[in-house]
Enzyme design. Structure first.
Site, short mmCIF file in Angstrom:
data_model
loop_
_atom_site.label_atom_id
_atom_site.label_comp_id
_atom_site.label_asym_id
_atom_site.label_seq_id
_atom_site.Cartn_x
_atom_site.Cartn_y
_atom_site.Cartn_z
N ASP A 1 0.81 -1.22 0.00
CA ASP A 1 0.00 0.00 0.00
C ASP A 1 0.84 1.27 0.00
O ASP A 1 0.32 2.37 0.06
CB ASP A 1 -0.95 0.00 1.20
CG ASP A 1 -0.21 0.05 2.53
OD1 ASP A 1 1.04 -0.10 2.52
OD2 ASP A 1 -0.85 0.24 3.57
N GLY A 2 2.19 1.12 -0.07
CA GLY A 2 3.08 2.27 -0.12
C GLY A 2 3.67 2.68 1.20
O GLY A 2 4.48 3.60 1.28
N LYS B 1 10.48 42.20 -8.86
CA LYS B 1 9.36 41.53 -9.54
C LYS B 1 8.09 41.62 -8.71
O LYS B 1 8.12 41.74 -7.49
CB LYS B 1 9.71 40.06 -9.79
CG LYS B 1 9.84 39.21 -8.54
CD LYS B 1 10.30 37.80 -8.87
CE LYS B 1 10.51 37.00 -7.58
NZ LYS B 1 11.09 35.68 -7.84
N ASP C 1 20.54 33.02 -7.02
CA ASP C 1 19.32 32.73 -6.28
C ASP C 1 19.48 31.41 -5.55
O ASP C 1 20.41 30.64 -5.83
CB ASP C 1 18.12 32.67 -7.23
CG ASP C 1 16.81 33.03 -6.55
OD1 ASP C 1 16.81 33.19 -5.31
OD2 ASP C 1 15.78 33.16 -7.25
N ASP D 1 12.90 27.13 -9.64
CA ASP D 1 11.73 26.26 -9.71
C ASP D 1 11.28 26.11 -11.16
O ASP D 1 11.75 25.22 -11.87
CB ASP D 1 10.61 26.83 -8.83
CG ASP D 1 9.46 25.84 -8.63
OD1 ASP D 1 9.42 24.81 -9.34
OD2 ASP D 1 8.60 26.08 -7.78
N THR D 2 10.42 26.98 -11.65
CA THR D 2 9.99 26.88 -13.05
C THR D 2 10.98 27.55 -14.00
O THR D 2 10.88 27.36 -15.21
CB THR D 2 8.62 27.53 -13.24
OG1 THR D 2 8.72 28.94 -12.98
CG2 THR D 2 7.58 26.91 -12.31
N GLY E 1 11.06 30.62 -14.60
CA GLY E 1 10.44 31.80 -15.18
C GLY E 1 11.08 33.10 -14.73
O GLY E 1 11.31 34.00 -15.53
#
Length: 316
Positions: free
Chosen positions: A38-39, A192, A218, A222-223, A225
Protein backbone atom coordinates in the site's frame (compact mmCIF):
# COMPACT_ATOMS: atom_id res chain seq x y z
CA UNK A 1 34.97 3.68 24.12
CA UNK A 2 34.93 6.34 21.41
CA UNK A 3 31.79 6.68 19.32
CA UNK A 4 32.10 6.25 15.57
CA UNK A 5 30.44 8.04 12.66
CA UNK A 6 27.85 6.24 10.55
CA UNK A 7 26.43 7.88 7.42
CA UNK A 8 23.18 6.58 5.94
CA UNK A 9 21.07 7.72 3.01
CA UNK A 10 17.41 7.92 2.17
CA UNK A 11 16.30 6.83 -1.28
CA UNK A 12 16.00 10.38 -2.63
CA UNK A 13 19.62 11.40 -1.95
CA UNK A 14 21.56 8.16 -2.45
CA UNK A 15 23.56 9.68 -5.33
CA UNK A 16 24.76 12.57 -3.13
CA UNK A 17 25.20 10.60 0.10
CA UNK A 18 27.64 8.26 -1.66
CA UNK A 19 29.78 11.24 -2.69
CA UNK A 20 29.60 12.78 0.79
CA UNK A 21 30.67 9.50 2.41
CA UNK A 22 33.55 9.17 -0.08
CA UNK A 23 34.76 12.71 0.67
CA UNK A 24 34.46 11.98 4.39
CA UNK A 25 36.51 8.81 3.95
CA UNK A 26 33.85 6.27 4.85
CA UNK A 27 31.38 3.96 3.20
CA UNK A 28 27.64 4.41 3.42
CA UNK A 29 25.99 2.47 6.21
CA UNK A 30 23.68 -0.41 5.36
CA UNK A 31 19.99 0.41 5.53
CA UNK A 32 16.99 -1.14 3.84
CA UNK A 33 14.02 1.08 3.06
CA UNK A 34 11.16 -1.13 1.97
CA UNK A 35 7.55 -0.44 1.11
CA UNK A 36 4.45 -2.45 1.80
CA UNK A 37 2.05 -3.02 -1.09
CA UNK A 38 0.00 0.00 0.00
CA UNK A 39 3.08 2.27 -0.12
CA UNK A 40 3.83 2.32 3.61
CA UNK A 41 7.54 2.96 4.24
CA UNK A 42 9.69 0.94 6.64
CA UNK A 43 13.41 1.73 7.15
CA UNK A 44 15.56 -0.93 8.80
CA UNK A 45 19.22 -0.40 9.78
CA UNK A 46 21.18 -3.47 8.74
CA UNK A 47 24.05 -2.85 11.17
CA UNK A 48 24.43 -1.84 14.79
CA UNK A 49 24.43 1.90 15.47
CA UNK A 50 24.32 1.68 19.26
CA UNK A 51 26.36 4.53 20.74
CA UNK A 52 27.28 5.90 17.29
CA UNK A 53 26.88 9.40 15.87
CA UNK A 54 24.49 8.81 12.99
CA UNK A 55 24.15 11.16 10.01
CA UNK A 56 21.06 10.66 7.83
CA UNK A 57 21.30 12.25 4.37
CA UNK A 58 17.99 13.09 2.73
CA UNK A 59 16.80 16.17 0.84
CA UNK A 60 13.10 16.85 1.29
CA UNK A 61 12.10 17.71 -2.27
CA UNK A 62 8.87 16.34 -3.76
CA UNK A 63 7.24 13.90 -3.30
CA UNK A 64 6.42 14.42 0.38
CA UNK A 65 7.37 10.77 0.99
CA UNK A 66 10.96 11.99 1.22
CA UNK A 67 10.09 13.91 4.39
CA UNK A 68 8.23 10.97 5.91
CA UNK A 69 11.09 8.63 5.04
CA UNK A 70 13.57 10.90 6.84
CA UNK A 71 11.32 11.10 9.91
CA UNK A 72 11.04 7.32 10.07
CA UNK A 73 14.82 6.96 9.68
CA UNK A 74 15.35 9.36 12.58
CA UNK A 75 12.86 7.45 14.74
CA UNK A 76 14.47 4.11 13.86
CA UNK A 77 17.92 5.46 14.74
CA UNK A 78 16.72 6.73 18.13
CA UNK A 79 15.13 3.38 18.90
CA UNK A 80 18.36 1.63 17.88
CA UNK A 81 20.19 3.56 20.64
CA UNK A 82 22.23 5.90 18.45
CA UNK A 83 24.22 8.39 20.54
CA UNK A 84 23.29 11.35 18.33
CA UNK A 85 21.09 11.58 15.24
CA UNK A 86 21.91 14.34 12.76
CA UNK A 87 19.56 15.08 9.85
CA UNK A 88 21.63 16.16 6.83
CA UNK A 89 19.16 17.94 4.56
CA UNK A 90 20.94 19.50 1.55
CA UNK A 91 17.61 20.88 0.27
CA UNK A 92 15.05 21.79 2.94
CA UNK A 93 11.62 21.52 1.33
CA UNK A 94 8.64 23.70 2.28
CA UNK A 95 11.05 26.54 3.11
CA UNK A 96 9.05 28.93 0.93
CA UNK A 97 6.14 28.59 3.34
CA UNK A 98 7.93 30.49 6.11
CA UNK A 99 5.22 32.96 7.21
CA UNK A 100 1.54 33.81 6.93
CA UNK A 101 1.68 36.00 3.82
CA UNK A 102 -2.10 35.65 3.36
CA UNK A 103 -4.97 34.65 5.64
CA UNK A 104 -5.63 31.00 6.54
CA UNK A 105 -2.39 29.43 5.26
CA UNK A 106 -0.02 26.98 6.90
CA UNK A 107 3.58 27.80 7.86
CA UNK A 108 4.98 24.65 6.30
CA UNK A 109 8.64 25.21 7.16
CA UNK A 110 7.80 25.51 10.87
CA UNK A 111 5.69 22.34 10.74
CA UNK A 112 8.55 20.39 9.11
CA UNK A 113 10.95 21.70 11.79
CA UNK A 114 8.55 20.56 14.52
CA UNK A 115 8.30 17.09 12.99
CA UNK A 116 12.07 16.68 12.73
CA UNK A 117 12.51 17.63 16.39
CA UNK A 118 9.59 15.42 17.48
CA UNK A 119 11.05 12.46 15.56
CA UNK A 120 14.24 12.78 17.61
CA UNK A 121 16.82 14.68 15.54
CA UNK A 122 19.61 16.16 17.69
CA UNK A 123 20.97 18.48 14.99
CA UNK A 124 20.24 19.58 11.44
CA UNK A 125 22.79 20.34 8.73
CA UNK A 126 21.30 22.08 5.71
CA UNK A 127 22.20 24.55 2.96
CA UNK A 128 20.79 27.85 1.70
CA UNK A 129 17.42 27.96 3.39
CA UNK A 130 14.98 30.06 1.37
CA UNK A 131 14.53 32.18 4.49
CA UNK A 132 17.51 32.12 6.92
CA UNK A 133 15.23 32.82 9.88
CA UNK A 134 13.89 29.27 9.55
CA UNK A 135 16.87 28.31 11.73
CA UNK A 136 14.91 29.88 14.58
CA UNK A 137 12.04 27.44 14.06
CA UNK A 138 14.20 24.69 15.55
CA UNK A 139 14.87 24.07 19.24
CA UNK A 140 18.00 22.09 18.29
CA UNK A 141 21.27 23.28 16.68
CA UNK A 142 21.16 24.04 12.95
CA UNK A 143 24.30 24.26 10.82
CA UNK A 144 23.27 26.43 7.87
CA UNK A 145 25.84 26.05 5.10
CA UNK A 146 26.32 28.65 2.38
CA UNK A 147 26.70 27.77 -1.31
CA UNK A 148 28.95 30.82 -1.79
CA UNK A 149 31.83 28.57 -0.68
CA UNK A 150 31.18 26.65 -3.93
CA UNK A 151 30.03 29.46 -6.21
CA UNK A 152 32.77 32.00 -5.43
CA UNK A 153 35.67 29.83 -6.72
CA UNK A 154 33.60 29.13 -9.86
CA UNK A 155 32.99 32.83 -10.47
CA UNK A 156 36.67 33.58 -9.91
CA UNK A 157 37.77 31.12 -12.58
CA UNK A 158 35.40 32.75 -15.12
CA UNK A 159 37.57 35.91 -14.98
CA UNK A 160 34.73 38.17 -16.14
CA UNK A 161 35.93 41.67 -17.06
CA UNK A 162 32.99 43.82 -15.98
CA UNK A 163 31.43 41.73 -13.24
CA UNK A 164 28.08 42.81 -11.84
CA UNK A 165 25.82 40.77 -9.58
CA UNK A 166 22.05 40.77 -9.86
CA UNK A 167 19.44 39.84 -7.27
CA UNK A 168 16.37 38.27 -8.91
CA UNK A 169 14.14 39.91 -6.29
CA UNK A 170 14.36 42.37 -3.40
CA UNK A 171 14.39 39.55 -0.83
CA UNK A 172 17.73 38.27 -2.17
CA UNK A 173 19.45 41.66 -1.98
CA UNK A 174 21.32 41.16 1.31
CA UNK A 175 22.78 37.82 0.23
CA UNK A 176 23.87 39.15 -3.16
CA UNK A 177 25.35 42.27 -1.57
CA UNK A 178 27.64 40.11 0.57
CA UNK A 179 28.96 38.22 -2.47
CA UNK A 180 29.30 41.44 -4.49
CA UNK A 181 31.34 43.02 -1.70
CA UNK A 182 33.63 39.96 -1.70
CA UNK A 183 34.48 40.76 -5.35
CA UNK A 184 34.28 44.54 -4.83
CA UNK A 185 31.71 44.51 -7.64
CA UNK A 186 28.51 46.40 -8.37
CA UNK A 187 25.05 44.91 -7.90
CA UNK A 188 21.60 45.52 -9.32
CA UNK A 189 18.14 44.31 -8.29
CA UNK A 190 15.42 42.84 -10.49
CA UNK A 191 12.25 43.86 -8.68
CA UNK A 192 9.36 41.53 -9.54
CA UNK A 193 5.68 41.49 -8.77
CA UNK A 194 3.69 38.25 -8.84
CA UNK A 195 0.00 37.75 -9.58
CA UNK A 196 0.19 34.26 -8.06
CA UNK A 197 2.79 31.55 -7.30
CA UNK A 198 5.09 30.77 -10.27
CA UNK A 199 3.61 33.61 -12.35
CA UNK A 200 5.35 36.99 -12.70
CA UNK A 201 3.17 40.00 -13.52
CA UNK A 202 5.97 42.57 -13.95
CA UNK A 203 9.68 43.12 -13.40
CA UNK A 204 12.00 46.14 -13.47
CA UNK A 205 15.79 46.46 -13.14
CA UNK A 206 17.12 48.80 -10.45
CA UNK A 207 20.64 49.78 -11.47
CA UNK A 208 22.81 50.08 -14.60
CA UNK A 209 24.02 46.95 -16.44
CA UNK A 210 25.26 48.50 -19.69
CA UNK A 211 28.19 46.46 -21.09
CA UNK A 212 28.38 44.43 -17.88
CA UNK A 213 28.82 40.68 -17.40
CA UNK A 214 25.95 39.95 -15.07
CA UNK A 215 25.70 37.03 -12.65
CA UNK A 216 22.24 36.31 -11.24
CA UNK A 217 22.28 34.41 -7.93
CA UNK A 218 19.32 32.73 -6.28
CA UNK A 219 18.70 29.88 -3.85
CA UNK A 220 15.97 28.04 -5.80
CA UNK A 221 15.27 27.62 -9.50
CA UNK A 222 11.73 26.26 -9.71
CA UNK A 223 9.99 26.88 -13.05
CA UNK A 224 12.87 29.03 -14.30
CA UNK A 225 10.44 31.80 -15.18
CA UNK A 226 12.04 34.41 -12.91
CA UNK A 227 15.55 33.73 -14.20
CA UNK A 228 14.48 33.66 -17.86
CA UNK A 229 12.55 36.92 -17.53
CA UNK A 230 15.31 38.61 -15.53
CA UNK A 231 17.98 37.53 -18.02
CA UNK A 232 15.95 38.85 -20.95
CA UNK A 233 15.34 42.16 -19.20
CA UNK A 234 19.02 42.53 -18.29
CA UNK A 235 20.03 41.94 -21.91
CA UNK A 236 17.48 44.52 -23.03
CA UNK A 237 19.07 46.99 -20.61
CA UNK A 238 22.46 46.49 -22.25
CA UNK A 239 24.13 43.62 -20.37
CA UNK A 240 26.93 41.99 -22.35
CA UNK A 241 26.31 38.53 -20.88
CA UNK A 242 23.98 37.02 -18.29
CA UNK A 243 24.46 33.77 -16.40
CA UNK A 244 22.70 32.41 -13.33
CA UNK A 245 23.87 30.49 -10.26
CA UNK A 246 21.18 28.71 -8.21
CA UNK A 247 21.73 26.35 -5.31
CA UNK A 248 18.69 24.10 -5.57
CA UNK A 249 17.55 22.90 -9.03
CA UNK A 250 13.87 22.18 -8.32
CA UNK A 251 13.20 22.64 -12.06
CA UNK A 252 9.49 21.85 -12.18
CA UNK A 253 6.84 22.50 -14.82
CA UNK A 254 8.32 24.09 -17.97
CA UNK A 255 11.65 24.85 -16.30
CA UNK A 256 13.84 22.98 -18.79
CA UNK A 257 12.32 24.68 -21.82
CA UNK A 258 12.29 28.07 -20.06
CA UNK A 259 16.02 27.81 -19.35
CA UNK A 260 16.92 26.38 -22.76
CA UNK A 261 14.99 29.12 -24.61
CA UNK A 262 16.32 31.96 -22.42
CA UNK A 263 19.22 34.29 -23.17
CA UNK A 264 21.20 32.85 -20.24
CA UNK A 265 24.77 31.85 -21.09
CA UNK A 266 24.52 29.07 -18.52
CA UNK A 267 22.73 27.98 -15.36
CA UNK A 268 25.04 26.68 -12.63
CA UNK A 269 23.37 24.60 -9.92
CA UNK A 270 24.36 22.37 -7.01
CA UNK A 271 23.53 18.67 -6.72
CA UNK A 272 21.25 19.07 -3.69
CA UNK A 273 18.39 17.79 -5.88
CA UNK A 274 18.87 15.23 -8.68
CA UNK A 275 18.39 16.53 -12.22
CA UNK A 276 15.50 14.92 -14.09
CA UNK A 277 17.18 15.38 -17.47
CA UNK A 278 20.36 16.76 -18.99
CA UNK A 279 20.44 20.26 -20.42
CA UNK A 280 23.27 21.86 -22.37
CA UNK A 281 23.05 25.16 -20.52
CA UNK A 282 23.12 23.59 -17.06
CA UNK A 283 26.36 22.94 -15.17
CA UNK A 284 26.32 21.02 -11.87
CA UNK A 285 28.70 21.68 -8.96
CA UNK A 286 28.80 19.19 -6.09
CA UNK A 287 28.17 20.06 -2.45
CA UNK A 288 29.64 16.73 -1.28
CA UNK A 289 32.95 18.09 0.03
CA UNK A 290 31.26 20.93 1.89
CA UNK A 291 28.88 18.56 3.66
CA UNK A 292 31.68 16.09 4.38
CA UNK A 293 33.64 18.82 6.15
CA UNK A 294 30.53 19.91 8.07
CA UNK A 295 29.94 16.32 9.18
CA UNK A 296 33.54 15.94 10.31
CA UNK A 297 33.45 19.22 12.23
CA UNK A 298 30.17 18.29 13.89
CA UNK A 299 31.64 14.94 14.94
CA UNK A 300 34.82 16.55 16.28
CA UNK A 301 32.94 19.43 17.94
CA UNK A 302 34.77 21.97 15.80
CA UNK A 303 33.44 25.24 14.44
CA UNK A 304 31.94 25.40 10.95
CA UNK A 305 32.81 29.09 10.60
CA UNK A 306 35.64 28.11 8.27
CA UNK A 307 33.10 26.95 5.68
CA UNK A 308 31.63 30.40 5.10
CA UNK A 309 32.23 33.04 2.48
CA UNK A 310 34.98 35.11 4.13
CA UNK A 311 36.77 32.20 5.82
CA UNK A 312 39.32 29.63 4.78
CA UNK A 313 37.80 26.23 3.98
CA UNK A 314 39.18 23.12 5.60
CA UNK A 315 39.86 19.91 3.74
CA UNK A 316 37.66 16.92 4.55
Amino acid sequence: MQMSVKIFSGTGSQYLAEKIAQKFGATLGKITISKFSDGEIQPVFQESIRGDMVFLVQSTFAPAENILELLLMIDAARRASAYKVVAVIPYYGYARQDRKDKPRVAIGSKLVANMLVAAGADRVITMDLHAPQIQGYFDIPVDHLDSSAIFIPYIQQLQLENLTFAAPDVGSANRIREIASYFNAEMVICDKHRKRANEIASMVVIGDVTDRDVVLIDDICDTGGTLAKAAGLLKEKGARSVRALCTHPVLSGNAYSNIENSVLEELVVCDTIPMKQKLGKVKILSVAELFAVAIRNAYENRSITGLFIHSQRRNA
